[in-house]
Design a protein around this motif. Structure first.
Motif, short mmCIF file in Angstrom:
data_model
loop_
_atom_site.label_atom_id
_atom_site.label_comp_id
_atom_site.label_asym_id
_atom_site.label_seq_id
_atom_site.Cartn_x
_atom_site.Cartn_y
_atom_site.Cartn_z
N ILE A 81 34.72 42.56 50.58
CA ILE A 81 35.51 41.52 49.94
C ILE A 81 36.64 42.17 49.15
O ILE A 81 36.40 42.92 48.20
CB ILE A 81 34.64 40.66 48.99
N ILE A 82 37.87 41.89 49.56
CA ILE A 82 39.01 42.48 48.89
C ILE A 82 39.21 41.85 47.51
O ILE A 82 39.40 42.53 46.52
CB ILE A 82 40.29 42.31 49.74
N ASN A 83 39.15 40.52 47.45
CA ASN A 83 39.35 39.81 46.20
C ASN A 83 38.28 38.73 46.05
O ASN A 83 38.37 37.67 46.68
CB ASN A 83 40.75 39.17 46.16
N PRO A 84 37.26 38.97 45.24
CA PRO A 84 36.17 38.00 45.11
C PRO A 84 36.62 36.61 44.67
O PRO A 84 36.06 35.61 45.12
CB PRO A 84 35.26 38.64 44.05
N LYS A 85 37.64 36.52 43.80
CA LYS A 85 38.09 35.19 43.36
C LYS A 85 38.61 34.37 44.54
O LYS A 85 38.32 33.18 44.66
CB LYS A 85 39.19 35.35 42.31
N ALA A 86 39.40 35.00 45.38
CA ALA A 86 39.93 34.29 46.54
C ALA A 86 38.82 33.91 47.51
O ALA A 86 38.81 32.81 48.07
CB ALA A 86 40.98 35.14 47.26
N ALA A 87 37.86 34.81 47.70
CA ALA A 87 36.75 34.53 48.60
C ALA A 87 35.90 33.37 48.07
O ALA A 87 35.47 32.49 48.83
CB ALA A 87 35.89 35.79 48.79
N GLU A 88 35.65 33.36 46.78
CA GLU A 88 34.87 32.27 46.18
C GLU A 88 35.59 30.94 46.36
O GLU A 88 34.97 29.91 46.64
CB GLU A 88 34.64 32.55 44.70
N GLY A 89 36.89 30.96 46.18
CA GLY A 89 37.66 29.73 46.36
C GLY A 89 37.54 29.18 47.77
O GLY A 89 37.41 27.96 47.97
N GLN A 90 37.56 30.08 48.74
CA GLN A 90 37.41 29.65 50.13
C GLN A 90 36.04 29.03 50.38
O GLN A 90 35.92 27.98 51.02
CB GLN A 90 37.59 30.86 51.07
N VAL A 91 35.00 29.67 49.87
CA VAL A 91 33.64 29.17 50.09
C VAL A 91 33.41 27.84 49.37
O VAL A 91 32.84 26.90 49.94
CB VAL A 91 32.60 30.22 49.66
N HIS A 92 33.88 27.74 48.14
CA HIS A 92 33.70 26.50 47.40
C HIS A 92 34.46 25.36 48.07
O HIS A 92 33.97 24.23 48.18
CB HIS A 92 34.18 26.67 45.96
N GLY A 93 35.69 25.64 48.50
CA GLY A 93 36.47 24.61 49.19
C GLY A 93 35.82 24.19 50.49
O GLY A 93 35.77 23.00 50.82
#
Length: 689
Positions: A645-657
Motif C-alpha cells: 500500500i503506497i498511501n493507506p489514506k487513499a486505499a482506505e478511502g477506496q475501500v470505504h467508498g
C-alpha cells in the motif's frame, strides 16, 4: 522511506474549502444555453417536427434537429483507440438521432440566451413519430420478431456473443458421484449518482473548438469529438477541470460531442450543455443489468469437477462499452475458481433501455453476486462451511489464466479470509444462528473477489524544474519544485516523486486541470490503474529527472554525480549528511546561468504489458425483519490484499467508498422502467447500519 505512511490527497483542501473549480464554475458570463429535446417514445423514428411556436420564444438563437446534424455515426466508449478495426468500439449513434431507441433519446436541441428561454421553447416543439413495439429485457430483444435496433450494424439485437471452454465440460461431468447444482441470478440496473451532473461547454478560439468537460479521459474525448464531427483531432482542444465524481460514467462521451458541434453553429459562441439530475439518470450511463444461469457439478468433498455459465447483459439502446463488461464478468468466473472444467457463453444485447456503460469494477460486482450466491447454495447442498468450499477451489499462487496469460504473482487471500472470519466471529455466530425461528432473524455471510488491475495501454509523465527557483522564496514554481502536468491528480504521484527524486511532499505540485493542447497523452483515469500504471510513469520520469539534476549539480560543484544524492530537496554527499547545495539552487543556475543554461525536464511513458490480481473479502453480520423486508447491517468488514500500500489514506478511502456503493447496490437501489412510457422510476427498501 515513505511507503505505507498516509498523506492527504493533494486536492483535498481545495475541494473541502470550495476553492476547486468545476465545470459549472468556469462557464463564461455570456454563454448560451442548450437544452436537449428527449424522445417520448422508446422505439421508433422521428417523422417530422413543428418548430414554429418554439422559434417565436424570445431569446431563442437556434433550433437544431436530428435532420440537421452530420450523417456520421461514432462510438462513445472511453476505451483507448486501436488501429486494428477488430479492437475498435462500435460506432452506432449520431449527435442527434432520427431513429429513436429509448425513452429519452436525444432528437433535437434548442440554443437560447438563457435557461428559461431554452426550456420554454423546448416545451413548444411538436414531434411526429412512427412508433414500434418496445422491448426492455434481453429475452424479448432476442426473439425473432423483435425489431433490430441497429440493422446497419447488427442483423439482430445481439451485439456480441462469445464463448470459451477450459478443459472438456462434457467429459468432466461423466465422473461418477457428482452432485449437480444450478441456479439463476439477476442483478439490477443502478446509477453512479455522482454529485456533479453531466456537464460540458464549448467555444471556438484561434480556429479550434475548445471543449471544457467533466470527463475522466480528456485525450480520448478529443478523439471521439473529432470522429463525431468528421474533423481532425488537432482541431479540438479538451480542458478537464475538477470533476464531481465519475465512477465510470464519465468514461464515455456524453454531451461533449454535441456541445462541440453546437458552438460551430452559432459562430463560435460559448454554448453550455448541462443535464439536470433527471436527465443524468436516463441520458447518461447505467450499470448493466446481467442475468446468469450457473450449473456446477461438484464432488462430495466440495471440489468442482465442472462448471457452466450462461450470461446475458442488457446493454440498452447503444453499444457504449458493449461486450467488454460481461466478458470481464465471465472471465472472473473462470479466474476466481479455476478448479475443474469451465464452459461459458455470454451475450450482450441491445434493448430499449437507457444505455449501460462502465461503472465501478466493470462487470465484477454482477458476476460476484451470482457466483458467490451460487457457491453458498453449493455449500448448503453439501452441508459444508461456505468458506471451505471456496478454499478448496479458489485461485492459487502461480495460476496463469489460459485466456489472458495474466499470472497470480502473489496472493494473501487465505490471510484475508482468516482476518475477516475472526473479526466477524464467523464460527461462533454460524452456530448461534443455526436454528432460528420467528420474523426477526440474524445471519452472517461472506464473499470474495479478485480483480485484475492496470488497464492498457500506457500513461505519460512530464516533470520539469521551473525557472526562477530560489531557496527561501515562496512564489509560483519556486524552491526547485516539480510540476506534474500529465493527468488527473493521483494520491500516489507525490509519493512516487518523493521516492524517486528525493523531494519533500510540499515541493511536489500537481496541475489538476488537464488540457489536451499542453499535457501529454494518456488514456484516462479508470480501471484501478493509477498507482499500478500511472505510478510507474511517474517513477520512471522522476528517476530520469533526478539523473539530470545530479548531472547538472556535478558540473556546478565540479564533483562526480555518482557520489551525490538528493535528500529532502538537498544535494548531499552519498553516505553522509553533508549538504552540498539545494535543488532550488540547481534550478536557479540551470535556468539563468549565462554560460550553462539548461532547462531540466524529463518525460517518460510506461506501457503496461502485464496485469496482476488483487484479492479481497467481505464479511457481514445482519438482522432481517422478514415481514417488513427490512435489513439492518449490524457489522461489516472488507479485507483486501492489494500488495504494498503506497498511501493507506487513499486505499482506505477506496475501500470505504466501495463498501458504501456496494451496500446501496445490494440492498436499496434499482432503476425500473415504466412500460407505459418507458421512463425511469426507482424502487427502494430500507437499510440501516
Amino acid at each position: 522511506m515513505t511507503v505505507g505512511k498516509g498523506i492527504n490527497r493533494v486536492d483535498a483542501a481545495a475541494k473541502v474549502s470550495g476553492e476547486a473549480l468545476y465545470c459549472a464554475d468556469m462557464v463564461p458570463k455570456h454563454a448560451l444555453t442548450a437544452k436537449v429535446l428527449h424522445s417520448t417514445i422508446a422505439n421508433g423514428k422521428v417523422v417530422a417536427f413543428d418548430l414554429e411556436e418554439a422559434k417565436r420564444v424570445p431569446g431563442v438563437v437556434k433550433i437544431i434537429t436530428c435532420f440537421d446534424v452530420p450523417d456520421i455515426q461514432f462510438p462513445t466508449a472511453g476505451h483507448p483507440w486501436s488501429t486494428e478495426p477488430s479492437h475498435q468500439d462500435i460506432a452506432d449513434r449520431k449527435l442527434l438521432n432520427t431513429r429513436v431507441r429509448f425513452y429519452g433519446d436525444e432528437i433535437a436541441v434548442v440554443i437560447a440566451e438563457d435557461d428559461l428561454s431554452a426550456q420554454h421553447a423546448l416545451e413548444k416543439i411538436k414531434v411526429t413519430y412512427e412508433e414500434y413495439p418496445a422491448f426492455f429485457t434481453v429475452q424479448d430483444a432476442m426473439k425473432p420478431e423483435a425489431t433490430p435496433l441497429h440493422p446497419d450494424i447488427r442483423p439482430t439485437n445481439v451485439i456480441v456473443k462469445t464463448n470459451y471452454e477450459v478443459g472438456s465440460f462434457d467429459e468432466a461431468i461423466k465422473e461418477p458421484g457428482l452432485i449437480k447444482v444450478e441456479g439463476d441470478y439477476q442483478t439490477p440496473v443502478v446509477k453512479h449518482c455522482h454529485l456533479e451532473p453531466v456537464s460540458s461547454y464549448a467555444y471556438m478560439q484561434d480556429g479550434k473548438i475548445v471543449v471544457v468537460s467533466a470527463t475522466q479521459l480528456p485525450h480520448i474525448m478529443r478523439r471521439i469529438i473529432a470522429q463525431a464531427l468528421g474533423i481532425g483531432a488537432g482541431e479540438i482542444r479538451v480542458i478537464k477541470p475538477y470533476i464531481g465524481g465519475g465512477f465510470g460514467n464519465r468514461q464515455d462521451a456524453l454531451v461533449e460531442p454535441l456541445a462541440a458541434y453546437l458552438t460551430t453553429q452559432v459562430g463560435g459562441r460559448c454554448v453550455k450543455v448541462f443535464y439536470t439530475r433527471e436527465e443524468t439518470f436516463f441520458g447518461s450511463r447505467t450499470r448493466h443489468e446481467m442475468l446468469f444461469h450457473i450449473t456446477t457439478y461438484v464432488r462430495k468433498d466440495g471440489t468442482f469437477a465442472a462448471r457452466n455459465i450462461e450470461a446475458y447483459s442488457n446493454n440498452g439502446a447503444y453499444a457504449s462499452h458493449a461486450h467488454a463488461l460481461v466478458a470481464n464478468a465471465v472471465n472472473e468466473f473462470r479466474m476466481m475458481y479455476p478448479t475443474g472444467a469451465v464452459k461459458s457463453v455470454a451475450y450482450t444485447v441491445y434493448t430499449n433501455c437507457p444505455t449501460a456503460g462502465a461503472m465501478r469494477a466493470y462487470g465484477i460486482p454482477q458476476i460476484d453476486f451470482a457466483m458467490e450466491s451460487h457457491i453458498d447454495e453449493i455449500a448448503h447442498v453439501l452441508d459444508m462451511d461456505p468458506i471451505e468450499v471456496r478454499r478448496k477451489n479458489w485461485m492459487q499462487l502461480g495460476y496463469v489464466d489460459p485466456g489472458t496469460s495474466i499470472t497470480c504473482h502473489t496472493t494473501a487471500l487465505a490471510e484475508c479470509v482468516q482476518k475477516g472470519k475472526e473479526f466477524i466471529h464467523w464460527d461462533e455466530k454460524r452456530k448461534a444462528y443455526a436454528h432460528q425461528e420467528g420474523p426477526i432473524r440474524h445471519g452472517v455471510g461472506m464473499a470474495i473477489f479478485c480483480y485484475k488491475v492496470g488497464g492498457l495501454p500506457h500513461l505519460a509523465g512530464d516533470f520539469f524544474l521551473p525557472d526562477g527557483a530560489q531557496p527561501g522564496r515562496q512564489h509560483p514554481a519556486a524552491d526547485g519544485e516539480r510540476r506534474r502536468s500529465d493527468k488527473a491528480p493521483t494520491p500516489s504521484s507525490p509519493r512516487w516523486l518523493r521516492m524517486s527524486v528525493g523531494l519533500p511532499f510540499d515541493k511536489v505540485h500537481i496541475v489538476s486541470q488537464q488540457d489536451t493542447d499542453v499535457t501529454p497523452y494518456d488514456s484516462g483515469r479508470y480501471a484501478s490503474r493509477q498507482t499500478y500504471v500511472g505510478g510507474m510513469a511517474v517513477k520512471k520520469t522522476g528517476e530520469k529527472l533526478k539523473e539530470q539534476i545530479l548531472a547538472y549539480a556535478g558540473t556546478m560543484l565540479h564533483k562526480d554525480p555518482m557520489d551525490m544524492d538528493i535528500v529532502d530537496g538537498n544535494i548531499v554527499r552519498k553516505g553522509t549528511s553533508q549538504v552540498l547545495t539545494t535543488v532550488g539552487n540547481v534550478a536557479m543556475e540551470s535556468c539563468y546561468s549565462r554560460s550553462n543554461s539548461n532547462h531540466l525536464h524529463a518525460e517518460e511513458t510506461h506501457h503496461c504489458t502485464d496485469n496482476t490480481f488483487a484479492f479481497g473479502v467481505t464479511f457481514a453480520d445482519i438482522t432481517v425483519d422478514i415481514p417488513m423486508c427490512q435489513i439492518t447491517v449490524d457489522n461489516i468488514i472488507n479485507v483486501h490484499d492489494s500488495g504494498v500500500i503506497i498511501n493507506p489514506k487513499a486505499a482506505e478511502g477506496q475501500v470505504h467508498g466501495g463498501m458504501s456503493m456496494g451496500l446501496g447496490y445490494g440492498l436499496t437501489e434499482h432503476i425500473i422502467l415504466d412500460p407505459r412510457q418507458a421512463g425511469c422510476s426507482t424502487t427502494t427498501c430500507w437499510i440501516t447500519s
